[in-house]
Write an enzyme that holds these catalytic residues in place. Sequence first.
Site, mmCIF file in Angstrom:
data_model
loop_
_atom_site.group_PDB
_atom_site.id
_atom_site.type_symbol
_atom_site.label_atom_id
_atom_site.label_comp_id
_atom_site.label_asym_id
_atom_site.label_seq_id
_atom_site.Cartn_x
_atom_site.Cartn_y
_atom_site.Cartn_z
ATOM 1 N N ASP A 1 46.892 30.747 40.539
ATOM 2 C CA ASP A 1 46.285 31.901 39.861
ATOM 3 C C ASP A 1 46.973 33.203 40.305
ATOM 4 O OD1 ASP A 1 45.137 32.015 42.365
ATOM 5 O OD2 ASP A 1 43.057 31.873 41.668
ATOM 6 N N SER A 2 47.977 33.065 41.209
ATOM 7 C CA SER A 2 48.868 34.180 41.527
ATOM 8 C C SER A 2 49.538 34.690 40.257
ATOM 9 C CB SER A 2 49.942 33.740 42.528
ATOM 10 O OG SER A 2 50.612 32.582 42.061
ATOM 11 N N ASP B 1 45.529 25.691 39.662
ATOM 12 C CA ASP B 1 44.511 26.445 40.391
ATOM 13 C C ASP B 1 43.306 26.657 39.486
ATOM 14 O OD1 ASP B 1 44.691 27.332 42.970
ATOM 15 O OD2 ASP B 1 45.834 29.139 42.491
ATOM 16 N N GLU C 1 39.198 26.763 45.949
ATOM 17 C CA GLU C 1 39.133 27.519 47.204
ATOM 18 C C GLU C 1 37.777 27.362 47.900
ATOM 19 O OE1 GLU C 1 40.257 31.624 46.721
ATOM 20 O OE2 GLU C 1 42.123 31.112 45.695
ATOM 21 N N GLU D 1 46.081 29.001 54.062
ATOM 22 C CA GLU D 1 46.770 30.273 53.776
ATOM 23 C C GLU D 1 46.531 31.275 54.893
ATOM 24 O OE1 GLU D 1 46.440 31.789 49.788
ATOM 25 O OE2 GLU D 1 47.326 33.715 50.341
HETATM 26 O O1 KIV Z 1 47.838 31.244 43.456
HETATM 27 C C1 KIV Z 1 48.755 30.755 44.132
HETATM 28 O O2 KIV Z 1 49.942 30.794 43.799
HETATM 29 C C2 KIV Z 1 48.378 30.085 45.382
HETATM 30 C C3 KIV Z 1 49.455 29.850 46.392
HETATM 31 C C4 KIV Z 1 49.977 31.103 46.922
HETATM 32 C C5 KIV Z 1 49.001 28.945 47.435
HETATM 33 O O3 KIV Z 1 47.251 29.770 45.567
#
Ligand code: KIV
Length: 280
Positions: free
Chosen positions: A46-47, A85, A116, A184
């Site tokens: 979700d980044s 995610d 999470e 993380e």
């Molecule tokens: O959202 C993401 O890319 C992540 C990674 C940084 C672990 O959760």
Amino acid sequence: MIKKVSVNSIQKFKDRDEKFSVLTAYDYSTAKYLDEAGIDVILIGDSLAMVALGYNDTRQIGVEEMQIFTRAVARGVSRAMVITDMPYMSYHTDVKTALENTSLMIKNGATAVKIEGCNEHTIQVVKRCVECGIPVVSHLGFTPQFLNTIGGYNIQGKTYDATLKILDDAQKLQDAGAFSILLEMVPEESAKYITENLRVPTISCGAGKYCTGQVLVSDDVLGKYSDFTPKFARKYGDMKNFIIDCAKRFDEDVKSGMFPSDSEVFHVDEECQKMLYCRK
Ligand code: KIV
């Protein structure tokens, strides 16, 4: 036939004391090239809300968008495991909603999902997902969806008690069926201790070298996202300047008449040309 990376292959990395690589991807071509390069797991993180869509944090993306990006990535991948995610508030309210939303990612081509945190609810979600054939990676340590309750981008597991708390959570999630635990922003020594006391592999996101897997955001690795780079994100390329340079050269070529060249256009035959230009 190419052998796909599965939950069993991921466990074997841990059992054989070997490492695996994880990078994020949000589009078809990037996913295809990462797969070709031998990356073991491709994460639609979700980044993407930040690095691809320009939001300030990861909570600005929903189930609808994650399905679109999951489909794009899955279409590009032949070997790697694809993990999606689960976005903010897509699994938090009740188990039924969590199952509906996680199963959508599987239907769109993901092999597994990442969620999470650890509390009674998320433990239940992990359990039910696994019972329904949805493999889960649990994400502990710094959990961006809990940014406001954590109070900032703070390192987690900095003390003896805090390390034991993460380990306890990780063991509960492992027992609920999570096939891997992502840590993380956890100090290396804490992550090492947690890794040594779990059956399942850990994945480090800024948690040092002793985890079984290592994950980075591909836009950091490629040097494409430049608003902020975490301490642990190693940059292997300079896509930002590559893009700017290519765009500048294109702009110059367009304005100087150097683009397009004869080989970059379509032509009509001579007869047609004559007719076009002899026309009154
Ligand atoms: O959202 C993401 O890319 C992540 C990674 C940084 C672990 O959760």
